[in-house]
Scaffold this motif. Structure first.
Motif, PDB file in Angstrom:
ATOM      1  N   LEU A 195       0.983  -1.102  -0.020  1.00 39.58           N
ATOM      2  CA  LEU A 195      -0.061   0.139   0.072  1.00 39.58           C
ATOM      3  C   LEU A 195       0.940   1.383   0.045  1.00 39.58           C
ATOM      4  O   LEU A 195       0.943   2.230  -0.597  1.00 39.58           O
ATOM      5  N   TYR A 196       1.713   1.431   0.779  1.00 34.74           N
ATOM      6  CA  TYR A 196       2.798   2.514   0.997  1.00 34.74           C
ATOM      7  C   TYR A 196       3.796   2.586  -0.240  1.00 34.74           C
ATOM      8  O   TYR A 196       4.066   3.834  -0.658  1.00 34.74           O
ATOM      9  N   ALA A 197       4.060   1.620  -0.827  1.00 33.38           N
ATOM     10  CA  ALA A 197       4.999   1.767  -2.056  1.00 33.38           C
ATOM     11  C   ALA A 197       4.213   1.689  -3.322  1.00 33.38           C
ATOM     12  O   ALA A 197       4.618   1.675  -4.387  1.00 33.38           O
ATOM     13  N   ASN A 198       2.772   1.618  -3.264  1.00 36.84           N
ATOM     14  CA  ASN A 198       1.917   1.888  -4.284  1.00 36.84           C
ATOM     15  C   ASN A 198       2.297   0.570  -5.460  1.00 36.84           C
ATOM     16  O   ASN A 198       2.517   0.825  -6.454  1.00 36.84           O
ATOM     17  N   LYS A 199       2.216  -0.482  -4.770  1.00 35.36           N
ATOM     18  CA  LYS A 199       2.410  -1.668  -5.662  1.00 35.36           C
ATOM     19  C   LYS A 199       1.428  -2.963  -5.739  1.00 35.36           C
ATOM     20  O   LYS A 199       0.813  -2.888  -4.594  1.00 35.36           O
ATOM     21  N   LEU A 200       1.060  -3.381  -6.828  1.00 36.01           N
ATOM     22  CA  LEU A 200       0.132  -4.424  -6.999  1.00 36.01           C
ATOM     23  C   LEU A 200       0.774  -5.701  -6.956  1.00 36.01           C
ATOM     24  O   LEU A 200       1.894  -6.136  -7.280  1.00 36.01           O
ATOM     25  N   SER A 201      -0.011  -6.646  -6.179  1.00 33.69           N
ATOM     26  CA  SER A 201       0.451  -7.863  -6.045  1.00 33.69           C
ATOM     27  C   SER A 201       0.455  -8.822  -7.448  1.00 33.69           C
ATOM     28  O   SER A 201      -0.483  -8.128  -8.624  1.00 33.69           O
ATOM     29  N   VAL A 202       0.849  -9.956  -7.667  1.00 35.28           N
ATOM     30  CA  VAL A 202       0.915 -10.650  -9.017  1.00 35.28           C
ATOM     31  C   VAL A 202      -0.529 -11.406  -9.258  1.00 35.28           C
ATOM     32  O   VAL A 202      -0.843 -12.210 -10.153  1.00 35.28           O
ATOM     33  N   VAL A 203      -1.459 -11.394  -8.395  1.00 33.40           N
ATOM     34  CA  VAL A 203      -2.733 -11.917  -8.506  1.00 33.40           C
ATOM     35  C   VAL A 203      -3.639 -11.002  -8.482  1.00 33.40           C
ATOM     36  O   VAL A 203      -4.154 -10.205  -7.937  1.00 33.40           O
ATOM     37  N   PHE A 204      -4.475 -11.239  -9.926  1.00 38.64           N
ATOM     38  CA  PHE A 204      -5.660 -10.360 -10.265  1.00 38.64           C
ATOM     39  C   PHE A 204      -6.166 -11.034 -11.568  1.00 38.64           C
ATOM     40  O   PHE A 204      -5.716 -11.828 -12.085  1.00 38.64           O
ATOM     41  N   ILE A 270      -1.584 -26.982  -2.320  1.00 39.53           N
ATOM     42  CA  ILE A 270      -2.765 -26.180  -1.999  1.00 39.53           C
ATOM     43  C   ILE A 270      -2.561 -24.886  -2.736  1.00 39.53           C
ATOM     44  O   ILE A 270      -1.335 -24.425  -2.837  1.00 39.53           O
ATOM     45  N   CYS A 271      -3.683 -24.587  -3.527  1.00 40.93           N
ATOM     46  CA  CYS A 271      -3.486 -23.071  -4.358  1.00 40.93           C
ATOM     47  C   CYS A 271      -3.195 -21.811  -3.213  1.00 40.93           C
ATOM     48  O   CYS A 271      -4.474 -21.824  -2.345  1.00 40.93           O
ATOM     49  N   SER A 272      -2.331 -21.176  -3.349  1.00 41.93           N
ATOM     50  CA  SER A 272      -2.335 -20.098  -2.538  1.00 41.93           C
ATOM     51  C   SER A 272      -3.418 -18.984  -2.770  1.00 41.93           C
ATOM     52  O   SER A 272      -3.199 -18.024  -1.924  1.00 41.93           O
ATOM     53  N   VAL A 273      -3.897 -19.229  -3.637  1.00 40.94           N
ATOM     54  CA  VAL A 273      -4.852 -17.766  -4.265  1.00 40.94           C
ATOM     55  C   VAL A 273      -6.281 -18.386  -3.756  1.00 40.94           C
ATOM     56  O   VAL A 273      -7.159 -17.644  -3.088  1.00 40.94           O
TER      57      VAL A 273
END
Length: 310
Positions: A195-204, A270-273
């Motif tokens: 959030l602070y770094a303004n970064k998105l995760s690889v899951v979308f 297990i799928c981590s998503v």
């Protein structure tokens, strides 16, 4: 109003690449890891008991991390219903459930609350995890909420807000109490450092929508005293306990990942998503490693590298 964390898993980790890499890996340090956990939340308005998500299915085994693991939620503390009972609530007391998105670590124990009204976005209501008779599709017809374009009022001071991207029907919850805005979200970010770094995760499911949502979240935080309640980092419940208001210009210091205690691997993955469990015994004995490289999770269509051994 009272808000409490329903603590489910602890002592996990996630890599910076997983948490920050959605829009590219430039500047990302593969050695950096952040603390991870799993918790959901309960809002007690005094007249209603409202859950925000319902954890992982009780029967899902703990994952067993290795050097390739991108996110590990940690060791299971308790099942969702038992953790809720520790806070003093029985399933029959729950009046409403707000589902941030369809994945199994957010919908896993809906079956335990047949008398509650379950709200989820209409898009995510199509998912197998949300096929219950008490699920109510939400179209966010109550107009804008602050800078967010679409919202639905759930109770006095409790708003359900469209926040697409992580899934096509992703949502967030904002609860207003005593001059503070508690933002309860699923996976807009996996860790507050993003959030602070303004970064998105690889899951979308929709990267453009995910970027729009994170921009809107940061804009809201910039103009409202906001306590950011995450699902997959201990910072979620730590922020709640301290009533810590986000200052995007002053990120908190990251604490080191603790000791990882994992059991012996069973051969399951297990799928981590989404929490799907691949059990070779249910697939003619085919080991996970023997699956083709282009195999995808049958539930959420993520690649093999999103699976952890169990």
């Amino acid at each position: 109003m009272k808000i409490n964390a329903v603590k489910l898993y602890e002592n996990g980790f996630m890599t910076q690449a997983f948490a920050f890499g959605g829009e590219g890996m430039d500047g990302i340090d593969p050695a950096v890891k952040y603390r991870s956990s799993l918790q959901n939340y309960v809002i007690d308005t005094g007249s209603e008991v409202i859950l925000v998500d319902t954890g992982m299915p009780a029967e899902v085994p703990d994952a067993v991390p290795d050097e390739k693991t991108a996110i590990y939620m940690g060791n299971k503390v308790k099942s969702y219903v038992d953790a809720l009972a520790d806070l003093g609530y029985k399933p029959e007391q729950v009046t409403k459930i707000l589902i941030t998105h369809k994945h199994a670590d957010h919908t896993g124990e809906l079956r335990a609350f047949p008398s509650a009204a379950v709200y989820a976005s209409r898009e995510d209501c199509k998912a197998a995890e949300l096929q219950y008779p008490n699920v109510i599709p939400v179209d966010f017809t109550d107009g804008p909420y602050a800078n967010f374009e679409k919202s639905q009022k759930i109770a006095d001071g409790v708003w359900f807000i469209e926040a697409k991207g992580h899934t096509t029907g992703n949502s967030i919850v904002i609860a207003e109490d005593d001059g503070l805005y508690y933002m309860l979200h699923g996976d807009v970010t996996y860790t507050d450092e993003a959030l602070y770094a303004n970064k998105l995760s690889v899951v979308f499911e929709d990267i453009a929508a995910a970027r729009k949502t994170l921009d809107a979240v940061r804009e809201f935080i910039g103009s409202h005293p906001t306590v950011y309640l995450s699902t997959h980092t201990p910072l979620g419940y730590e922020n709640l306990e301290a009533k810590a208001v986000v200052d995007l210009n002053d990120p908190p210091q990251s604490l080191p990942v603790g000791e990882i205690k994992a059991k012996e691997a069973s051969g399951k993955y297990i799928c981590s998503v989404c929490g799907y469990v691949y059990d070779p015994a249910e697939h003619d004995g085919v080991a996970f490693a023997e699956l083709p490289d282009d195999w995808k999770c049958p539930r959420c269509r993520q690649d093999k590298d999103k699976f952890n051994q169990a």
